[in-house]
Motif scaffolding. Structure first.
Motif, PDB file in Angstrom:
ATOM      1  N   THR A 240       3.043 -43.778  54.246  1.00  0.00           N
ATOM      2  CA  THR A 240       1.737 -43.220  54.663  1.00  0.00           C
ATOM      3  C   THR A 240       1.854 -42.148  55.740  1.00  0.00           C
TER       4      THR A 240
ATOM      5  N   LYS B  86       1.480 -46.636  45.195  1.00  0.00           N
ATOM      6  CA  LYS B  86       0.806 -47.894  45.544  1.00  0.00           C
ATOM      7  C   LYS B  86       1.818 -48.900  46.053  1.00  0.00           C
ATOM      8  N   ILE B  87       1.398 -49.655  47.058  1.00  0.00           N
ATOM      9  CA  ILE B  87       2.220 -50.749  47.546  1.00  0.00           C
ATOM     10  C   ILE B  87       1.378 -52.011  47.462  1.00  0.00           C
TER      11      ILE B  87
ATOM     12  N   ILE C 288      -2.108 -51.330  46.597  1.00  0.00           N
ATOM     13  CA  ILE C 288      -2.969 -50.565  47.520  1.00  0.00           C
ATOM     14  C   ILE C 288      -2.494 -49.112  47.560  1.00  0.00           C
TER      15      ILE C 288
ATOM     16  N   VAL D 158      -1.573 -45.693  48.907  1.00  0.00           N
ATOM     17  CA  VAL D 158      -1.111 -45.317  50.256  1.00  0.00           C
ATOM     18  C   VAL D 158      -1.889 -44.122  50.817  1.00  0.00           C
TER      19      VAL D 158
ATOM     20  N   VAL E  27      -2.145 -50.378  54.081  1.00  0.00           N
ATOM     21  CA  VAL E  27      -0.739 -50.378  53.653  1.00  0.00           C
ATOM     22  C   VAL E  27       0.166 -50.692  54.841  1.00  0.00           C
TER      23      VAL E  27
ATOM     24  N   LEU F 292       3.517 -53.248  55.388  1.00  0.00           N
ATOM     25  CA  LEU F 292       4.724 -52.435  55.244  1.00  0.00           C
ATOM     26  C   LEU F 292       5.488 -52.364  56.561  1.00  0.00           C
TER      27      LEU F 292
END
Lengths: 310, 284
Positions: A49, A59-60, A63, A65, A72, A76
Protein backbone atom coordinates in the motif's frame (compact mmCIF):
# COMPACT_ATOMS: atom_id res chain seq x y z
CA UNK A 1 -4.18 -14.94 0.25
CA UNK A 2 -2.28 -12.68 -2.16
CA UNK A 3 -3.82 -11.99 -5.52
CA UNK A 4 -2.30 -9.80 -8.23
CA UNK A 5 -4.07 -9.35 -11.55
CA UNK A 6 -2.78 -7.54 -14.63
CA UNK A 7 -0.64 -5.16 -12.58
CA UNK A 8 1.08 -2.26 -14.31
CA UNK A 9 3.28 0.44 -12.86
CA UNK A 10 4.68 3.28 -14.94
CA UNK A 11 7.25 5.82 -13.76
CA UNK A 12 6.88 8.36 -16.51
CA UNK A 13 7.97 6.53 -19.66
CA UNK A 14 9.58 3.71 -17.73
CA UNK A 15 7.37 0.66 -17.27
CA UNK A 16 8.51 -0.95 -14.04
CA UNK A 17 5.83 -3.67 -13.89
CA UNK A 18 4.05 -5.05 -16.96
CA UNK A 19 0.92 -7.15 -16.79
CA UNK A 20 1.93 -9.01 -13.65
CA UNK A 21 -0.47 -11.72 -12.54
CA UNK A 22 0.16 -14.13 -9.71
CA UNK A 23 -1.52 -15.81 -6.77
CA UNK A 24 -0.02 -16.91 -3.48
CA UNK A 25 -2.16 -19.35 -1.47
CA UNK A 26 -2.36 -19.21 2.32
CA UNK A 27 0.58 -20.64 4.23
CA UNK A 28 3.04 -20.47 1.34
CA UNK A 29 6.52 -18.99 1.38
CA UNK A 30 6.61 -17.33 -2.00
CA UNK A 31 10.04 -16.39 -3.33
CA UNK A 32 9.93 -13.41 -5.65
CA UNK A 33 13.11 -13.58 -7.66
CA UNK A 34 14.58 -11.19 -10.14
CA UNK A 35 17.70 -9.25 -10.94
CA UNK A 36 18.22 -5.70 -9.70
CA UNK A 37 15.80 -3.34 -11.46
CA UNK A 38 13.38 -6.13 -12.40
CA UNK A 39 10.41 -4.56 -10.59
CA UNK A 40 10.46 -6.61 -7.38
CA UNK A 41 10.52 -3.69 -4.96
CA UNK A 42 7.90 -1.79 -6.97
CA UNK A 43 5.56 -4.79 -6.81
CA UNK A 44 6.22 -5.18 -3.10
CA UNK A 45 5.56 -1.49 -2.44
CA UNK A 46 2.26 -1.72 -4.30
CA UNK A 47 1.34 -4.83 -2.28
CA UNK A 48 2.25 -2.98 0.90
CA UNK A 49 0.00 0.00 0.00
CA UNK A 50 2.98 2.35 -0.28
CA UNK A 51 2.60 2.89 -4.03
CA UNK A 52 -0.43 3.21 -6.27
CA UNK A 53 -0.42 0.98 -9.36
CA UNK A 54 -1.00 2.51 -12.79
CA UNK A 55 -3.45 -0.31 -13.54
CA UNK A 56 -4.44 -3.70 -12.22
CA UNK A 57 -5.80 -5.24 -9.07
CA UNK A 58 -3.95 -6.22 -5.92
CA UNK A 59 -5.73 -7.97 -3.10
CA UNK A 60 -4.57 -9.31 0.22
CA UNK A 61 -6.97 -11.66 1.96
CA UNK A 62 -9.60 -10.38 -0.47
CA UNK A 63 -9.05 -6.70 0.46
CA UNK A 64 -8.11 -4.30 -2.31
CA UNK A 65 -4.81 -2.59 -1.43
CA UNK A 66 -5.69 0.58 -3.36
CA UNK A 67 -9.23 1.06 -2.04
CA UNK A 68 -8.65 -0.02 1.56
CA UNK A 69 -4.97 0.57 2.39
CA UNK A 70 -5.52 0.99 6.14
CA UNK A 71 -7.48 -2.25 6.35
CA UNK A 72 -4.68 -4.03 4.50
CA UNK A 73 -2.03 -2.59 6.82
CA UNK A 74 -3.80 -4.21 9.78
CA UNK A 75 -3.21 -7.71 8.38
CA UNK A 76 0.10 -7.05 6.66
CA UNK A 77 3.61 -6.96 8.03
CA UNK A 78 6.07 -5.19 5.75
CA UNK A 79 9.82 -5.20 6.09
CA UNK A 80 11.56 -2.92 3.59
CA UNK A 81 14.96 -3.62 2.05
CA UNK A 82 16.39 -0.40 3.44
CA UNK A 83 15.08 0.56 6.83
CA UNK A 84 16.12 2.74 9.71
CA UNK A 85 15.72 2.13 13.39
CA UNK A 86 15.38 4.41 16.38
CA UNK A 87 18.92 3.70 17.48
CA UNK A 88 18.72 5.51 20.82
CA UNK A 89 15.88 3.31 22.05
CA UNK A 90 16.25 0.03 23.88
CA UNK A 91 15.06 -3.09 22.07
CA UNK A 92 11.93 -3.52 24.22
CA UNK A 93 11.14 0.21 23.97
CA UNK A 94 11.36 0.04 20.20
CA UNK A 95 8.88 -2.83 20.11
CA UNK A 96 6.67 -1.15 22.70
CA UNK A 97 6.54 2.00 20.56
CA UNK A 98 5.28 0.05 17.54
CA UNK A 99 2.93 -2.03 19.69
CA UNK A 100 1.39 1.25 20.90
CA UNK A 101 1.18 2.46 17.29
CA UNK A 102 -0.78 -0.70 16.48
CA UNK A 103 -3.08 0.15 19.39
CA UNK A 104 -2.25 -2.97 21.34
CA UNK A 105 -3.57 -2.42 24.86
CA UNK A 106 -0.89 -1.48 27.38
CA UNK A 107 -1.63 -4.45 29.63
CA UNK A 108 -1.04 -6.94 26.77
CA UNK A 109 2.11 -5.38 25.38
CA UNK A 110 4.66 -6.81 27.80
CA UNK A 111 3.61 -10.40 27.12
CA UNK A 112 3.53 -9.91 23.34
CA UNK A 113 6.96 -8.26 23.34
CA UNK A 114 8.46 -11.07 25.41
CA UNK A 115 6.98 -13.69 23.06
CA UNK A 116 8.30 -11.94 19.96
CA UNK A 117 11.73 -11.43 21.48
CA UNK A 118 11.84 -15.14 22.20
CA UNK A 119 10.70 -16.03 18.69
CA UNK A 120 13.33 -13.81 17.10
CA UNK A 121 15.97 -14.92 19.60
CA UNK A 122 16.53 -11.42 20.94
CA UNK A 123 15.52 -11.98 24.57
CA UNK A 124 19.09 -11.49 25.78
CA UNK A 125 19.18 -8.12 24.02
CA UNK A 126 15.93 -6.91 25.57
CA UNK A 127 17.56 -3.99 27.39
CA UNK A 128 20.32 -3.31 24.86
CA UNK A 129 20.30 -0.11 22.80
CA UNK A 130 19.10 -0.70 19.24
CA UNK A 131 22.19 1.11 17.92
CA UNK A 132 24.48 -1.41 19.60
CA UNK A 133 23.01 -4.43 17.76
CA UNK A 134 24.77 -6.22 14.93
CA UNK A 135 23.37 -6.07 11.39
CA UNK A 136 21.77 -9.49 11.72
CA UNK A 137 20.16 -8.58 15.01
CA UNK A 138 18.81 -5.37 13.54
CA UNK A 139 17.25 -7.38 10.70
CA UNK A 140 15.65 -9.66 13.27
CA UNK A 141 14.47 -6.71 15.31
CA UNK A 142 12.86 -5.19 12.23
CA UNK A 143 11.18 -8.54 11.60
CA UNK A 144 10.08 -8.61 15.26
CA UNK A 145 8.51 -5.17 14.78
CA UNK A 146 6.81 -6.48 11.64
CA UNK A 147 5.31 -9.33 13.66
CA UNK A 148 4.15 -7.24 16.62
CA UNK A 149 0.50 -7.02 15.46
CA UNK A 150 0.37 -10.69 14.45
CA UNK A 151 -0.17 -10.12 10.71
CA UNK A 152 -1.59 -12.80 8.44
CA UNK A 153 0.75 -11.89 5.61
CA UNK A 154 4.41 -10.95 5.71
CA UNK A 155 5.97 -9.05 2.84
CA UNK A 156 9.74 -9.05 3.16
CA UNK A 157 11.94 -7.17 0.73
CA UNK A 158 15.43 -8.67 0.64
CA UNK A 159 15.33 -9.74 4.31
CA UNK A 160 18.74 -11.41 4.30
CA UNK A 161 20.70 -8.93 2.24
CA UNK A 162 23.93 -7.91 3.90
CA UNK A 163 23.80 -10.72 6.44
CA UNK A 164 26.71 -13.03 7.17
CA UNK A 165 26.22 -16.84 6.66
CA UNK A 166 25.11 -17.32 10.27
CA UNK A 167 22.64 -14.46 9.97
CA UNK A 168 21.20 -15.96 6.80
CA UNK A 169 20.80 -19.38 8.37
CA UNK A 170 19.08 -17.83 11.39
CA UNK A 171 16.79 -15.75 9.17
CA UNK A 172 15.91 -18.87 7.16
CA UNK A 173 15.09 -20.80 10.32
CA UNK A 174 12.95 -17.93 11.55
CA UNK A 175 10.97 -17.77 8.31
CA UNK A 176 10.38 -21.51 8.44
CA UNK A 177 9.14 -21.11 12.01
CA UNK A 178 6.75 -18.38 10.88
CA UNK A 179 5.47 -20.57 8.09
CA UNK A 180 4.70 -23.28 10.63
CA UNK A 181 2.69 -20.65 12.50
CA UNK A 182 0.47 -20.33 9.41
CA UNK A 183 1.78 -17.03 8.05
CA UNK A 184 1.82 -16.41 4.33
CA UNK A 185 5.22 -15.02 3.41
CA UNK A 186 6.06 -13.08 0.28
CA UNK A 187 9.81 -12.70 0.18
CA UNK A 188 11.91 -11.09 -2.49
CA UNK A 189 15.55 -11.59 -3.25
CA UNK A 190 18.04 -11.59 -6.06
CA UNK A 191 20.19 -14.13 -4.23
CA UNK A 192 18.83 -17.46 -5.42
CA UNK A 193 20.55 -19.71 -2.93
CA UNK A 194 18.95 -17.63 -0.18
CA UNK A 195 15.47 -18.63 -1.30
CA UNK A 196 16.02 -22.11 -2.65
CA UNK A 197 16.08 -23.84 0.71
CA UNK A 198 12.87 -22.58 2.26
CA UNK A 199 10.51 -21.31 -0.44
CA UNK A 200 7.55 -23.47 -1.36
CA UNK A 201 6.73 -21.51 -4.48
CA UNK A 202 8.52 -18.99 -6.65
CA UNK A 203 7.91 -16.27 -9.17
CA UNK A 204 10.67 -15.05 -11.44
CA UNK A 205 10.37 -11.52 -12.71
CA UNK A 206 12.46 -9.84 -15.37
CA UNK A 207 12.07 -6.36 -16.85
CA UNK A 208 8.72 -6.01 -15.07
CA UNK A 209 7.27 -9.19 -16.57
CA UNK A 210 6.63 -12.41 -14.72
CA UNK A 211 8.63 -15.10 -16.52
CA UNK A 212 7.39 -18.06 -14.51
CA UNK A 213 5.59 -18.76 -11.22
CA UNK A 214 4.18 -21.66 -9.23
CA UNK A 215 5.15 -24.35 -6.75
CA UNK A 216 8.85 -25.18 -7.03
CA UNK A 217 8.37 -28.85 -8.15
CA UNK A 218 5.84 -27.70 -10.76
CA UNK A 219 8.17 -25.01 -12.06
CA UNK A 220 11.05 -27.47 -12.13
CA UNK A 221 8.94 -29.90 -14.12
CA UNK A 222 7.54 -27.22 -16.40
CA UNK A 223 10.92 -25.77 -17.22
CA UNK A 224 12.54 -29.18 -17.61
CA UNK A 225 15.33 -28.43 -15.21
CA UNK A 226 16.94 -31.39 -13.47
CA UNK A 227 16.91 -32.11 -9.74
CA UNK A 228 20.28 -31.87 -8.10
CA UNK A 229 21.24 -35.16 -6.46
CA UNK A 230 24.22 -35.88 -4.24
CA UNK A 231 25.21 -39.48 -3.46
CA UNK A 232 27.96 -40.40 -1.03
CA UNK A 233 29.21 -43.95 -0.95
CA UNK A 234 31.65 -45.91 1.16
CA UNK A 235 33.25 -47.91 -1.62
CA UNK A 236 32.84 -49.40 -5.13
CA UNK A 237 33.14 -46.08 -6.92
CA UNK A 238 33.56 -47.53 -10.38
CA UNK A 239 30.44 -49.70 -10.17
CA UNK A 240 28.40 -46.80 -8.93
CA UNK A 241 29.59 -44.62 -11.78
CA UNK A 242 28.66 -47.33 -14.30
CA UNK A 243 25.12 -47.58 -12.94
CA UNK A 244 24.61 -43.81 -12.96
CA UNK A 245 25.99 -43.54 -16.50
CA UNK A 246 23.30 -45.91 -17.74
CA UNK A 247 20.55 -43.39 -17.06
CA UNK A 248 19.76 -41.03 -19.94
CA UNK A 249 17.93 -38.72 -17.58
CA UNK A 250 21.12 -38.03 -15.66
CA UNK A 251 23.30 -35.15 -16.73
CA UNK A 252 26.26 -33.19 -15.38
CA UNK A 253 27.53 -36.26 -13.58
CA UNK A 254 30.64 -35.55 -11.62
CA UNK A 255 32.32 -37.84 -9.16
CA UNK A 256 34.92 -37.16 -6.55
CA UNK A 257 37.01 -40.33 -6.36
CA UNK A 258 38.79 -39.49 -3.13
CA UNK A 259 35.73 -38.23 -1.24
CA UNK A 260 33.52 -40.87 -2.98
CA UNK A 261 30.79 -38.38 -3.72
CA UNK A 262 28.73 -38.13 -6.92
CA UNK A 263 26.68 -35.10 -7.87
CA UNK A 264 24.41 -34.97 -10.89
CA UNK A 265 21.20 -33.49 -12.29
CA UNK A 266 18.32 -35.84 -12.95
CA UNK A 267 15.09 -35.26 -14.84
CA UNK A 268 12.98 -37.39 -12.59
CA UNK A 269 9.99 -37.50 -10.32
CA UNK A 270 10.07 -38.93 -6.77
CA UNK A 271 9.32 -42.49 -7.94
CA UNK A 272 12.22 -42.47 -10.39
CA UNK A 273 14.54 -41.29 -7.62
CA UNK A 274 13.34 -44.11 -5.35
CA UNK A 275 13.97 -46.53 -8.14
CA UNK A 276 17.54 -45.27 -8.60
CA UNK A 277 18.29 -45.58 -4.89
CA UNK A 278 16.80 -49.06 -4.79
CA UNK A 279 18.97 -50.10 -7.72
CA UNK A 280 22.13 -48.81 -6.08
CA UNK A 281 21.34 -50.68 -2.87
CA UNK A 282 20.38 -53.86 -4.71
CA UNK A 283 23.66 -53.72 -6.63
CA UNK A 284 25.44 -53.72 -3.30
CA UNK A 285 26.73 -50.16 -3.44
CA UNK A 286 27.35 -49.04 0.15
CA UNK A 287 25.36 -45.77 0.07
CA UNK A 288 26.06 -43.46 3.03
CA UNK A 289 23.77 -40.67 1.92
CA UNK A 290 21.41 -39.92 -0.94
CA UNK A 291 20.41 -36.27 -0.94
CA UNK A 292 17.90 -34.55 -3.22
CA UNK A 293 18.72 -30.84 -3.26
CA UNK A 294 15.58 -30.21 -5.28
CA UNK A 295 15.19 -28.09 -8.36
CA UNK A 296 18.00 -25.73 -8.98
CA UNK A 297 16.60 -22.21 -8.96
CA UNK A 298 19.74 -20.94 -10.60
CA UNK A 299 19.14 -23.19 -13.60
CA UNK A 300 15.50 -22.16 -13.82
CA UNK A 301 16.45 -18.52 -13.46
CA UNK A 302 19.07 -18.71 -16.18
CA UNK A 303 16.67 -20.56 -18.44
CA UNK A 304 13.73 -18.16 -18.17
CA UNK A 305 15.56 -14.83 -17.99
CA UNK A 306 17.48 -12.99 -20.65
CA UNK A 307 19.36 -10.44 -18.57
CA UNK A 308 17.02 -7.53 -19.36
CA UNK A 309 16.03 -4.69 -17.05
CA UNK A 310 12.99 -2.39 -17.11
CA UNK B 1 -16.67 10.50 26.04
CA UNK B 2 -14.14 9.23 28.59
CA UNK B 3 -13.42 6.19 26.42
CA UNK B 4 -12.99 8.41 23.39
CA UNK B 5 -10.53 10.68 25.22
CA UNK B 6 -8.60 7.63 26.45
CA UNK B 7 -8.54 6.25 22.89
CA UNK B 8 -7.17 9.54 21.54
CA UNK B 9 -4.53 9.55 24.29
CA UNK B 10 -3.52 5.96 23.47
CA UNK B 11 -3.23 6.90 19.78
CA UNK B 12 -1.12 9.99 20.32
CA UNK B 13 0.86 8.74 23.25
CA UNK B 14 3.47 6.65 21.31
CA UNK B 15 5.09 9.86 20.11
CA UNK B 16 5.06 11.38 23.59
CA UNK B 17 6.58 8.26 25.08
CA UNK B 18 9.18 8.18 22.31
CA UNK B 19 10.16 11.83 22.68
CA UNK B 20 9.97 12.30 26.43
CA UNK B 21 10.61 8.86 27.89
CA UNK B 22 12.34 6.44 25.55
CA UNK B 23 14.91 8.86 24.16
CA UNK B 24 16.30 9.35 27.67
CA UNK B 25 17.04 13.05 27.06
CA UNK B 26 16.37 13.91 30.66
CA UNK B 27 19.32 16.29 30.95
CA UNK B 28 18.09 18.18 27.89
CA UNK B 29 14.63 18.58 29.40
CA UNK B 30 16.15 19.72 32.66
CA UNK B 31 18.85 22.07 31.36
CA UNK B 32 16.84 23.84 28.63
CA UNK B 33 14.05 25.17 30.89
CA UNK B 34 16.58 26.14 33.57
CA UNK B 35 18.64 27.98 30.94
CA UNK B 36 15.57 29.81 29.71
CA UNK B 37 14.64 30.69 33.28
CA UNK B 38 18.10 32.19 33.83
CA UNK B 39 17.72 34.29 30.66
CA UNK B 40 14.32 35.52 31.86
CA UNK B 41 15.70 36.31 35.31
CA UNK B 42 18.55 38.33 33.78
CA UNK B 43 16.08 40.17 31.57
CA UNK B 44 13.77 41.00 34.47
CA UNK B 45 16.71 42.08 36.61
CA UNK B 46 17.72 44.56 33.88
CA UNK B 47 14.18 45.93 33.76
CA UNK B 48 13.70 46.13 37.55
CA UNK B 49 12.00 49.48 38.38
CA UNK B 50 13.53 52.18 40.53
CA UNK B 51 12.12 52.99 43.97
CA UNK B 52 10.38 56.06 42.49
CA UNK B 53 8.79 54.02 39.67
CA UNK B 54 7.56 51.51 42.22
CA UNK B 55 5.70 54.23 44.10
CA UNK B 56 3.92 55.69 41.02
CA UNK B 57 3.29 52.74 38.77
CA UNK B 58 2.27 49.08 38.80
CA UNK B 59 4.85 46.63 37.50
CA UNK B 60 2.88 43.37 37.12
CA UNK B 61 1.71 44.15 33.60
CA UNK B 62 5.22 45.19 32.48
CA UNK B 63 6.84 42.04 33.87
CA UNK B 64 4.07 39.96 32.30
CA UNK B 65 4.87 41.44 28.88
CA UNK B 66 8.62 40.91 29.34
CA UNK B 67 8.15 37.25 30.22
CA UNK B 68 5.61 36.73 27.49
CA UNK B 69 7.91 38.23 24.85
CA UNK B 70 10.61 35.71 25.77
CA UNK B 71 8.31 32.70 25.64
CA UNK B 72 6.66 33.94 22.43
CA UNK B 73 10.06 34.10 20.72
CA UNK B 74 10.90 30.63 22.04
CA UNK B 75 7.59 29.31 20.77
CA UNK B 76 7.89 30.90 17.32
CA UNK B 77 11.51 29.96 16.71
CA UNK B 78 12.10 26.69 18.58
CA UNK B 79 8.52 25.41 18.29
CA UNK B 80 8.36 25.76 14.52
CA UNK B 81 11.89 24.41 13.97
CA UNK B 82 11.31 21.46 16.32
CA UNK B 83 8.20 20.61 14.31
CA UNK B 84 10.02 21.22 11.02
CA UNK B 85 12.31 18.26 11.59
CA UNK B 86 9.62 15.97 12.96
CA UNK B 87 8.77 14.18 9.68
CA UNK B 88 11.90 15.03 7.69
CA UNK B 89 14.08 13.37 10.33
CA UNK B 90 11.94 10.23 10.00
CA UNK B 91 12.63 10.38 6.26
CA UNK B 92 16.33 11.00 6.83
CA UNK B 93 16.76 7.91 8.97
CA UNK B 94 14.35 5.87 6.82
CA UNK B 95 11.80 5.21 9.55
CA UNK B 96 8.82 6.96 7.95
CA UNK B 97 7.86 3.85 5.95
CA UNK B 98 7.79 1.82 9.17
CA UNK B 99 5.67 4.53 10.79
CA UNK B 100 3.24 4.61 7.86
CA UNK B 101 2.87 0.83 8.08
CA UNK B 102 2.52 0.91 11.86
CA UNK B 103 -1.25 1.18 11.90
CA UNK B 104 -1.34 4.89 12.68
CA UNK B 105 -3.57 7.00 10.45
CA UNK B 106 -2.12 10.16 8.84
CA UNK B 107 -4.19 12.31 11.25
CA UNK B 108 -2.63 10.49 14.18
CA UNK B 109 0.87 10.92 12.75
CA UNK B 110 0.49 14.63 11.93
CA UNK B 111 -1.36 15.61 15.10
CA UNK B 112 0.95 13.42 17.19
CA UNK B 113 4.04 15.09 15.78
CA UNK B 114 2.56 18.61 16.08
CA UNK B 115 1.40 18.05 19.67
CA UNK B 116 4.83 16.65 20.45
CA UNK B 117 6.34 20.01 19.50
CA UNK B 118 3.70 21.83 21.58
CA UNK B 119 4.59 19.61 24.54
CA UNK B 120 8.28 20.33 24.01
CA UNK B 121 7.67 24.09 24.10
CA UNK B 122 5.44 23.74 27.18
CA UNK B 123 8.23 21.86 28.90
CA UNK B 124 10.69 24.61 27.99
CA UNK B 125 8.52 27.42 29.32
CA UNK B 126 7.16 25.51 32.31
CA UNK B 127 9.31 27.38 34.87
CA UNK B 128 8.04 30.72 33.49
CA UNK B 129 4.44 29.90 34.35
CA UNK B 130 4.80 30.58 38.11
CA UNK B 131 6.38 33.93 37.18
CA UNK B 132 3.42 34.78 34.95
CA UNK B 133 0.95 33.84 37.66
CA UNK B 134 2.95 35.97 40.10
CA UNK B 135 2.38 39.10 37.94
CA UNK B 136 -1.27 39.82 39.00
CA UNK B 137 -0.04 40.04 42.59
CA UNK B 138 2.28 42.90 41.53
CA UNK B 139 -0.69 44.81 40.09
CA UNK B 140 -1.58 46.16 36.66
CA UNK B 141 -2.96 42.89 35.27
CA UNK B 142 -5.88 40.68 36.22
CA UNK B 143 -5.82 36.90 36.56
CA UNK B 144 -8.31 36.67 33.67
CA UNK B 145 -5.95 38.46 31.31
CA UNK B 146 -3.00 36.48 32.60
CA UNK B 147 -4.70 33.22 31.66
CA UNK B 148 -6.06 34.69 28.44
CA UNK B 149 -2.47 35.44 27.40
CA UNK B 150 -1.45 31.87 28.23
CA UNK B 151 -4.37 30.55 26.13
CA UNK B 152 -3.34 32.77 23.19
CA UNK B 153 0.22 31.50 23.62
CA UNK B 154 -0.96 27.87 23.49
CA UNK B 155 -3.00 28.45 20.33
CA UNK B 156 -0.15 30.28 18.59
CA UNK B 157 2.29 27.51 19.62
CA UNK B 158 -0.06 24.93 18.14
CA UNK B 159 -0.19 27.00 14.94
CA UNK B 160 3.61 27.17 14.72
CA UNK B 161 3.85 23.42 15.36
CA UNK B 162 1.28 22.60 12.67
CA UNK B 163 3.03 24.87 10.14
CA UNK B 164 6.41 23.31 10.95
CA UNK B 165 5.06 19.74 10.75
CA UNK B 166 3.32 20.44 7.44
CA UNK B 167 6.49 21.86 5.91
CA UNK B 168 8.43 18.90 7.30
CA UNK B 169 6.44 16.51 5.11
CA UNK B 170 7.62 18.26 1.96
CA UNK B 171 11.34 17.71 2.48
CA UNK B 172 13.67 14.74 2.82
CA UNK B 173 16.43 16.64 4.58
CA UNK B 174 16.21 18.40 7.94
CA UNK B 175 18.31 21.26 6.61
CA UNK B 176 15.86 21.99 3.79
CA UNK B 177 12.84 21.68 6.07
CA UNK B 178 14.23 24.07 8.69
CA UNK B 179 15.42 26.58 6.06
CA UNK B 180 12.01 26.67 4.41
CA UNK B 181 10.27 26.94 7.79
CA UNK B 182 12.40 29.96 8.71
CA UNK B 183 11.44 31.56 5.39
CA UNK B 184 7.73 30.89 5.94
CA UNK B 185 7.86 32.14 9.53
CA UNK B 186 9.59 35.35 8.44
CA UNK B 187 6.98 35.79 5.74
CA UNK B 188 4.09 35.21 8.16
CA UNK B 189 5.49 37.66 10.69
CA UNK B 190 6.89 40.41 8.47
CA UNK B 191 5.80 39.62 4.92
CA UNK B 192 2.21 40.61 5.70
CA UNK B 193 3.32 44.22 6.18
CA UNK B 194 5.10 44.09 2.83
CA UNK B 195 1.95 42.77 1.14
CA UNK B 196 -0.06 45.63 2.61
CA UNK B 197 2.52 48.05 1.26
CA UNK B 198 2.53 46.39 -2.18
CA UNK B 199 -1.23 46.81 -2.42
CA UNK B 200 -0.94 50.40 -1.28
CA UNK B 201 -2.52 49.66 2.06
CA UNK B 202 0.37 51.22 3.95
CA UNK B 203 0.83 49.13 7.06
CA UNK B 204 3.51 51.43 8.43
CA UNK B 205 1.01 53.44 10.40
CA UNK B 206 -1.54 51.54 12.44
CA UNK B 207 -3.91 54.39 11.85
CA UNK B 208 -4.05 53.59 8.18
CA UNK B 209 -7.62 52.53 7.53
CA UNK B 210 -6.89 50.17 4.68
CA UNK B 211 -4.24 47.98 6.43
CA UNK B 212 -5.56 44.42 6.27
CA UNK B 213 -2.96 41.68 5.77
CA UNK B 214 -0.71 42.99 8.53
CA UNK B 215 -3.58 42.53 11.00
CA UNK B 216 -3.31 38.79 10.28
CA UNK B 217 0.39 38.67 11.16
CA UNK B 218 1.22 36.87 14.43
CA UNK B 219 3.10 40.06 15.34
CA UNK B 220 -0.19 41.92 15.26
CA UNK B 221 -1.92 39.25 17.32
CA UNK B 222 0.48 39.98 20.17
CA UNK B 223 0.49 43.68 19.44
CA UNK B 224 -3.26 43.70 19.76
CA UNK B 225 -3.13 41.62 22.95
CA UNK B 226 -0.56 43.85 24.64
CA UNK B 227 -2.41 47.02 23.65
CA UNK B 228 -5.56 45.51 25.10
CA UNK B 229 -3.58 44.80 28.25
CA UNK B 230 -2.40 48.38 28.57
CA UNK B 231 -5.43 50.26 27.26
CA UNK B 232 -8.20 47.92 28.31
CA UNK B 233 -11.31 48.36 26.21
CA UNK B 234 -9.90 51.08 24.03
CA UNK B 235 -8.89 50.74 20.45
CA UNK B 236 -5.39 51.59 19.31
CA UNK B 237 -6.49 51.75 15.71
CA UNK B 238 -8.46 54.44 13.98
CA UNK B 239 -12.03 53.76 12.84
CA UNK B 240 -12.02 51.95 9.54
CA UNK B 241 -9.25 49.55 10.60
CA UNK B 242 -9.98 45.85 10.11
CA UNK B 243 -10.87 45.18 13.71
CA UNK B 244 -13.20 48.11 14.12
CA UNK B 245 -15.00 47.63 10.85
CA UNK B 246 -15.78 43.99 11.60
CA UNK B 247 -16.76 44.43 15.23
CA UNK B 248 -16.70 47.89 16.74
CA UNK B 249 -14.44 48.16 19.77
CA UNK B 250 -13.40 44.51 19.76
CA UNK B 251 -9.62 43.96 19.88
CA UNK B 252 -8.24 42.33 16.74
CA UNK B 253 -6.84 39.29 18.56
CA UNK B 254 -10.37 38.30 19.59
CA UNK B 255 -10.91 37.56 15.91
CA UNK B 256 -7.46 36.56 14.72
CA UNK B 257 -6.66 34.05 17.48
CA UNK B 258 -9.76 31.87 16.84
CA UNK B 259 -8.93 32.25 13.15
CA UNK B 260 -5.43 30.90 13.82
CA UNK B 261 -6.91 27.97 15.74
CA UNK B 262 -9.33 27.15 12.92
CA UNK B 263 -6.59 27.50 10.31
CA UNK B 264 -4.31 25.20 12.37
CA UNK B 265 -7.01 22.53 12.60
CA UNK B 266 -7.80 22.93 8.90
CA UNK B 267 -4.10 22.61 7.92
CA UNK B 268 -3.78 19.58 10.18
CA UNK B 269 -6.68 17.76 8.50
CA UNK B 270 -5.80 18.96 5.00
CA UNK B 271 -2.23 17.76 5.35
CA UNK B 272 -3.35 14.46 6.89
CA UNK B 273 -5.81 13.91 4.05
CA UNK B 274 -3.13 14.44 1.42
CA UNK B 275 -0.22 12.92 3.35
CA UNK B 276 -0.36 9.47 1.77
CA UNK B 277 -1.09 10.65 -1.77
CA UNK B 278 1.73 13.20 -1.56
CA UNK B 279 4.26 10.59 -0.45
CA UNK B 280 3.08 8.18 -3.16
CA UNK B 281 3.33 10.98 -5.72
CA UNK B 282 6.89 11.71 -4.56
CA UNK B 283 7.74 8.02 -4.99
CA UNK B 284 6.49 8.20 -8.59
Amino acid sequence: MIEIKSLYKHYGKLVAVKNLTLTVPKGEIFGFIGPNGAGKSTTIKILSTLLTPTAGICKINGIDVVKYPYEVRKILGYMPDLFGLYEELKVWEYLDFFAACHKIAYKNRKGIINDILELTDLTVKRDAAVGSLSRGMKQRLCLAKTLIHDPLVLVLDEPASGLDPRGRIEMRALLNELRKMGKTIFVSSHILTELADFCTSVGIIEAGKLAVSGLIPEVVKKEGVGRHIRVKILDRVEECQNILSEYETISNLSGAVVEKVFTFDMQADDEALCELLRRLITAGIPVISFYDKGGNLEDIFMKVTKGQVS
Amino acid sequence: MRDRIFKIWENISPFFRYEFVYRHNYMKYLSYPIGLLVITACFLFGQWPTKYELTVDTIGDKFYIYIMVIIIIVSAVIGSLHAAISISSEKERKTLTLLRMSGLSPVEIISGKALNSVMFILLLVLPQLPLLIWCPFLGGISFAKTFMGIAVFLIMTFFYAVVGTSISILFKKNFMATSFTIFIMLFLHFGMYVIDDIFGRGSYYYSNRSAFFSTLSPMEVWNSFFYELYYSGTSYAEPGHFKTTVLEGVPAFYLTVPLYLLVSIFICFFVARNFESYLKWRED
